[in-house]
Design a protein around this motif. Sequence first.
Motif, PDB file in Angstrom:
ATOM      1  N   VAL A 405      19.715  -8.510  -2.728  1.00  0.00           N
ATOM      2  CA  VAL A 405      19.868  -7.047  -2.679  1.00  0.00           C
ATOM      3  C   VAL A 405      21.261  -6.654  -3.168  1.00  0.00           C
ATOM      4  CG1 VAL A 405      20.012  -5.054  -1.158  1.00  0.00           C
ATOM      5  CG2 VAL A 405      18.157  -6.677  -0.890  1.00  0.00           C
ATOM      6  N   LEU A 409      21.828  -4.259  -6.349  1.00  0.00           N
ATOM      7  CA  LEU A 409      22.580  -3.007  -6.242  1.00  0.00           C
ATOM      8  C   LEU A 409      23.721  -3.004  -7.251  1.00  0.00           C
ATOM      9  CD1 LEU A 409      22.810  -2.375  -2.402  1.00  0.00           C
ATOM     10  CD2 LEU A 409      21.286  -1.331  -4.051  1.00  0.00           C
ATOM     11  N   TYR A 450      17.236   1.446 -12.580  1.00  0.00           N
ATOM     12  CA  TYR A 450      16.914   1.407 -11.142  1.00  0.00           C
ATOM     13  C   TYR A 450      15.506   0.875 -10.958  1.00  0.00           C
ATOM     14  CZ  TYR A 450      20.748   4.567  -9.812  1.00  0.00           C
ATOM     15  OH  TYR A 450      21.954   5.140  -9.586  1.00  0.00           O
ATOM     16  N   TYR A 451      14.601   1.384 -11.813  1.00  0.00           N
ATOM     17  CA  TYR A 451      13.195   1.088 -11.593  1.00  0.00           C
ATOM     18  C   TYR A 451      12.928  -0.407 -11.648  1.00  0.00           C
ATOM     19  CZ  TYR A 451       8.189   1.258 -11.716  1.00  0.00           C
ATOM     20  OH  TYR A 451       6.874   1.061 -11.410  1.00  0.00           O
ATOM     21  N   PHE A 454      14.919  -2.542  -8.942  1.00  0.00           N
ATOM     22  CA  PHE A 454      14.323  -2.448  -7.607  1.00  0.00           C
ATOM     23  C   PHE A 454      12.961  -3.121  -7.556  1.00  0.00           C
ATOM     24  CE2 PHE A 454      16.888  -0.071  -4.576  1.00  0.00           C
ATOM     25  CZ  PHE A 454      17.948   0.256  -5.376  1.00  0.00           C
ATOM     26  N   VAL A 457      13.411  -5.816  -5.265  1.00  0.00           N
ATOM     27  CA  VAL A 457      13.371  -5.379  -3.874  1.00  0.00           C
ATOM     28  C   VAL A 457      11.936  -5.153  -3.422  1.00  0.00           C
ATOM     29  CG1 VAL A 457      14.044  -3.547  -2.293  1.00  0.00           C
ATOM     30  CG2 VAL A 457      15.648  -4.360  -4.015  1.00  0.00           C
ATOM     31  N   ARG A 458      11.146  -4.516  -4.318  1.00  0.00           N
ATOM     32  CA  ARG A 458       9.751  -4.278  -3.971  1.00  0.00           C
ATOM     33  C   ARG A 458       9.056  -5.587  -3.632  1.00  0.00           C
ATOM     34  NH1 ARG A 458      10.116  -0.203  -7.689  1.00  0.00           N
ATOM     35  NH2 ARG A 458       9.665  -1.441  -9.527  1.00  0.00           N
TER      36      ARG A 458
END
Lengths: 516, 544
Positions: A405, A409, A450-451, A454, A457-458
């Motif tokens: 993460v 970020l 971002y998409y 992340f 993360v998803r």
Amino acid sequence: MLKEVPFVPLTWTDMLYLAPEFLLAAVFVLLILLDLLMPRRITRLTIGWLTLAGIAGSLLLVVLRMVDMNQGGVSGEAIQLLGNSYRVDDFGSLLKIMFLAGTALVTLLALGSVRDDEAITARAEYFYLLLPALIGAMMMASSGNLVTLYIGLELLSLTSYILVGLKRKSSLSAEAAFKYVVTGGISSAMLLFGMSYLYGITGTVDLGGIAEALPAALTDFKALAYVGFFFIIAGFGIKVAAAPFHAWAPDVYQGAPTPISTFLAVIAKGAAFAALFRIIYSTLLTLRDEHAIVADDIWLALLVLAAAAMLAGAMAALRQKNAKRLLALSGVVNTGYMLVPIGLSLSVVHSSNFSEFVYYFIAYLFMTIGAFAVVSAVSRASGNDELRSFAGMYYRAPWTAAAMVVFVLSLAGLPVTGGFFGKLFILLGAANAKAYWLVVIIVASSVISYYFYFGFVRQMFMRSGSDEERIRVPVETGIVIWVCAAATIALGLFPGPIMEWIDVVFSLQSDLMMLG
Amino acid sequence: MSILNDIPILSFILFSPLLGIVVLLALPHNRSNWMKKTVVVATLIPLVLSFWLYSEYDKQQDGSVFDEQQSWADIPLNKETQAAVPSEFKFTLQYELGVDGLSLPLLLLTTIVAAMASLAVIQVKKRWKAFFIWFLLLEIGILGVFLARDLFLFFILFEITLIAMYFLIGIWGYFNRERAANQFLIYNGIGSAIMLIAFVILVNTAGFRMDQIGDQVSFLYSGSYSNIFHNLADSGAWVNLAPEQMGTVNPFLMTHTMQWTLFILLLVAFGIKLPIFPFHTWMLKVHTEAPTAIVMVHSGLLLKMGAYGLLRFGLLLFPEQARAFAIPLAALGVINLLYGALLALRQQEFKLVLAYSSISHMGIVLLGLAAMNEIGLQGAVFQLVSHGLVSALLFLVVGSIYERTGTTDLRELGGLARSMPFVSGVLLTAGLASLGLPGLSGFIGEFLSLLGLFESQRWLSVAAAVGIILTAVYMLRAVLKITFGLQREDYTALKDARLIEAIPMIVLLAFIVLLGCFPSVLTDTTQLGIDGLLDQLLATRAGG
């Protein structure tokens, strides 16, 4: 116009200045012999640890030299070796520290991942070939003339072609190596072609000499100068994977062993940036009056390349399902960010391009190596490097997921991480130089990114994986992950000290511009 | 008092939830009860501190004594290209906190709603530890947004709320949580990206400052809000000097076009958060998909960050543009108000009724801001606080109902008043507060906003009044259907609220009644902030 080239012998003092490079070369030769002589039953991981020791020794020498050169908080004069073909200055030393530290982390990562990787048979080469590649990168950062630069580049490229193909039992690896040889060859050809034009119109390969002769040459051979510079930029464009020259990167990164992909993404890219930075700044900054237009055009070309890399990289990554290819495309986006300070030129209110570049590069180094380290740990457990294999990591390796993460970020440029401040400094620089269009593109590409960032993360937190078994992270890989995560957060909390240090040691006048 | 002044009270408020995070990290995974207690305590500390701050602030009439300023990082810039070499040339990042009459009520609202939401986290069923950590981080982010007085500090804390919300929706939300989280991320990512562009340009122009101490000249860029505020207002500052006055060129000049561009950028950036009409789709998803505690915070607090940002950065930094843009802004407010109300009327899903109602109520905030006078601004701030309390309460009740019936569909709910008299009573009162019944807080906010607007733009306020009527219709339609109406058989055995649910309901209701009956508790404080703001607006009017 051609001057007679004097023969400059290498003195003992010169040897001392070159000690970091020589140490690496010595360790390299030693390790080849050791590999031949060592009985088969001794594990080749020993060679990995010795490689690491050699890199650490060289790092120490570079740091000592830098401390020695910058005593009393004043930026020292550059040391010119062999008729200014090799320069020991703060520009080079700062980047060499990064390359050495980066390669040390890559070696450690390789130590962690090679143990049960059946596909890699030549384990000793896997480690000791990193050394000549590293020497090549260091030469590129230090070169004061086009020939040294080219030799450094080829040393780096040739060894990395081999490294990419080391997974002999994997067809992807062979394909990657072949692709890399071909595109690398094209890149070298373009560079040589461009360099030959510069040599042709100025009569010298010395960067300082080119800067001196360029204004006169431009009056007669303006078009040739454009051709020369554009080919050089295109050549480096391939090496740093800037769009539209980035198509090789996903294939090569995917096929290569993960530590080698990391090496290409960070050290090889950084070395190309260093060389590009030096060529552009040494030759173009001295152009005045009617010639300034030429310089502005070349700078604009760099910025267009940067913008294209940011947008094309981010768009292409949106639909990517493979973690390594995704990181390769993320590397393309980041190339775009790092090209911005190089292409912005200098103005009265804005001249801190170098510190912006270095800060982002440091942040990029840690977040990219960290992310690749996590990918390496995950693909070791699941046997592939699809994004899907990250599913359920919250349950399978919660702490590694937390570290990922941090990297995500940082890559996305969100606080509180090094990537955030790196991007912020570049943004402030672009706004300072009134390049508002570039500010918009940088920000737009980060929103797009971002998409896909992340996406990790998803998978890690919101999907459940096919198996619930805990992921075992090798100790060496774990160390790399946590060093990188700690550094990324530290860069995000305390951006001051590094920037102050760069400001103290680095000077445009003495470290980059070679005139006078 | 003097001893207390030395304590960095704002930092304590901002970072006290961090204590909770540290404790949570130390607790073992299966101690969920201890974790819940930790979260409640961690949200109570800033609540107590901010109450104390609120009471002290009133007595002192000036919040600047609480301001904190620390240098976070000095980034030296290369100065080799400068002709007259300054002794220092740098970009400074400040850790700067402050409160005034505008932010203090919102700060207090944050601590109240967060503490009440922390009681609602009992409805979370999985992965408590991570949930509580993100929840507390979210609170830090929101508190920081209202406290920060440096542009970049503001931005960083704003982004922290974005990241925390992404995790909270995406992991603990309902069925379509992932899509809701993605949409949230992209919309708000675009919003904060636009904000970042505006901030970067602001710092590069209005943020430039020259300090001279003896012969030590230092040039610095700073994101300090007060610095930018004063530079923009000062006609002698570099940012406002024409190139001729500077010699040849002025790299720091902000032209009229740039001012307008920045104002519009800020309007869009915070408009997405608020949300203003065409940018609202993301918040519908969040309202329906996020877990109870989070939707309380989202509807009650996060939307307020948009309004606060618009007020603090759009209106206060660019009063001239704001004044010229008042009519379009009021029109946007009316559109929000009517659009939200009309769509709320058509929804069968109660959460969507409330989501559209939020859009509608944020329209009233826009109207108050667009009034550009003292009463209107009072109304806007009042409406923010009131809507924060009311919507938090409504979603808390929705959470309780959903927990028992498993649905929030209006067609299936009905007659709950018989089996759940307490919850139904609270729902009815909250609904009445939302539609603006006198004696409850919603009325004062709407009344003041419209009164302000009536002074400046009479016809638009008439159109707005239609919206108020619609509010009563859709709110009563939904609430009455749930509380009265036909009762389904399987709902007869439903249990009424547990104590832990009842406490936050009672507390929130108490504040709603308090504000409705004694609005001066809030308006006296807001007044102090607005006085300064009005001076600024009047000064630009006098100046040109």
